[in-house]
Design an enzyme around this catalytic site. Structure first.
Site, PDB file in Angstrom:
ATOM      1  N   TYR A 109       3.341   2.190  -7.918  1.00  0.00           N
ATOM      2  CA  TYR A 109       3.815   3.415  -8.563  1.00  0.00           C
ATOM      3  C   TYR A 109       5.078   3.062  -9.347  1.00  0.00           C
ATOM      4  CZ  TYR A 109       0.685   6.221  -5.602  1.00  0.00           C
ATOM      5  OH  TYR A 109      -0.415   6.777  -5.013  1.00  0.00           O
ATOM      6  N   SER A 164      -2.659  -0.719  -2.255  1.00  0.00           N
ATOM      7  CA  SER A 164      -1.554   0.180  -2.605  1.00  0.00           C
ATOM      8  C   SER A 164      -0.204  -0.390  -2.188  1.00  0.00           C
ATOM      9  CB  SER A 164      -1.755   1.524  -1.893  1.00  0.00           C
ATOM     10  OG  SER A 164      -0.594   2.311  -1.993  1.00  0.00           O
TER      11      SER A 164
END
Ligand code: FMN
Length: 411
Positions: free
Chosen positions: A144, A122
């Site tokens: 993201y 991540s």
């Protein structure tokens, strides 16, 4: 803070047989071991927890049709996803979680590498992409849609320079704030004042304190992969979250743009879109040129009321599985869950909390323990059905109740 010499000579007084037989046992150990706010951050979920509980519960609605003779020897589980061979159809899903273990994502990556599978890292992780790739693990970097475009390009370039094998874009997020069971308090940073304030929640967790104490480190709660070029440290978790919240969400053109940038930067390494729940979105993802998608509701942490990922996978795999590699994530806790997902059309599964419980329970070995549990569970499930290869499982091997599948966005 260097580790005092005397500490390295002391035998861990809380030592227990570290092996666990199921993911549920690992979770129970994690619950006992972690300070409540850290455990609460892993339980996560949103609103009333409908999606998070359906993710796991839906698997229990599906059954098998075992044979009484003709079971086959343990099968080879090797498969290929996004152009990479993996030793079992299980891949590490990216999770941005802090303070579970001092080795964090480095421990997870070592276990993934050791078991022959892919690591998802991540952009909110506690370890840098350079450290994680240095373990030798094939690492998919996850981003993201956050920050200005030039900043996103910088981050992609950094992942490429570090040696990432691909990019996962996660774009299913709606900033839901509340949970009926309450959210854990996460400090902005860990300084003396915070340590004193959190002390009552932490002193009752000697094993966890021991693990961090031995390294001489305290969790620093920053996101090193979001550091601007040249900066010594990444932003705090809240700083990173603020950037994300204030970024205009992506359009399909933006997703195509991101894929093109990554293709140019990486020379065409795979680009995967994570968080797809609708068949029309799966189609658009294919049109945008992705190499794969993960059918997912973000582990039930996004829009509560989204059906379990396993309910959505067959309609999507039927539609686009012939063109791209479709994986699924959400609720996988045992090998039989993996077989169910593959039988319904997934090439492989991603796991989230399952490995986080393993990490909390026993670091790198705990993550390896979870991957082994899933492997042997796949083995015995295939054996019970008289199937010799993971590639041979079909919906006909399952007992799927009527009305189980959910086809979203088909109309
Ligand atoms: C604590 C936590 C943090 C997560 N952080 C991320 C993240 O940073 N990026 C991402 O793409 N998904 C993130 N996810 C979602 C997981 O990648 C995955 O979709 C989900 O955990 C799958 O469900 P499972 O936990 O039931 O296996 C997170 C999930 C959890 C539980």
């Amino acid at each position: 803070m260097a580790q005092p010499e005397w500490l390295s000579k002391v035998e861990n007084p809380w030592k227990q047989n570290p092996w666990f037989e199921s993911v549920a046992v690992a979770q129970e150990r994690a619950r006992k071991r972690l300070p409540q706010p850290v455990y609460g951050a892993l339980v996560a979920g949103s609103e009333r927890g409908q999606s998070a509980s359906d993710n796991q519960g839906a698997f229990a609605e599906i059954g098998f049709q075992p044979v009484v003779a003709g079971q086959k020897a343990p099968a080879d589980q090797t498969t290929t996803v996004w152009g990479h061979e993996i030793s079992q159809p299980v891949v590490i899903s990216p999770t941005g979680v802090q303070a579970v273990h001092p080795d964090g994502e480095v421990a997870v990556a070592r276990a993934a590498e050791n078991r022959g599978t892919i690591m998802g890292l991540s952009n909110f992780a506690s370890k840098s992409v350079e450290e994680v790739v240095a373990t030798g693990a094939r690492t998919m970097f996850q981003m993201y849609w956050t920050g200005e475009r030039d900043v996103m390009v910088q981050r992609m370039q950094r992942a490429q320079d570090a040696g990432a094998i691909g990019l996962i874009a996660t774009t299913d997020w709606s900033f839901s704030m509340g949970r009926d069971w309450g959210s854990p308090e996460i400090p902005e940073k860990v300084d003396l004042k915070t340590m004193v304030r959190f002390a009552p929640k932490v002193v009752t967790k000697p094993r966890w304190l021991w693990t961090f104490g031995r390294t001489g480190m305290i969790p620093d709660l920053t996101a090193p992969n979001l550091a601007p070029p040249g900066a010594a440290k990444g932003p705090t978790f809240f700083g990173a979250y603020y950037e994300w919240m204030t970024t205009t969400p992506p359009s399909w053109d933006d997703i195509s743009w991101m894929r093109e940038q990554w293709a140019q930067i990486s020379g065409g390494k795979p680009f995967v879109l994570k968080g797809v729940s609708r068949v029309d979105d799966a189609r658009r993802a294919v049109d945008a040129g992705v190499a794969g998608i993960s059918v997912s509701n973000h582990g039930g942490n996004n829009l509560d009321g989204t059906p379990a990922a396993i309910r959505m996978v067959k309609p999507i795999a039927d539609r686009v599985g012939g063109e791209i590699d479709v994986v699924v994530d959400g609720g996988i806790r045992r090998g039989s869950d993996v077989v169910k997902a593959v039988a319904l059309g997934a090439k492989a599964v991603l796991i989230g909390r399952a490995y986080l419980w393993g990490l909390a329970a026993n670091g790198e070995q705990g993550v390896g323990n979870v991957l082994d549990i899933l492997r042997s569970g796949v083995d015995s499930t295939l054996r019970g059905m008289g199937v010799s290869s993971i590639h041979d499982v079909r919906p006909e091997h399952l007992l799927v109740p009527e009305g189980f599948h959910r086809t979203l966005g088909d109309g």
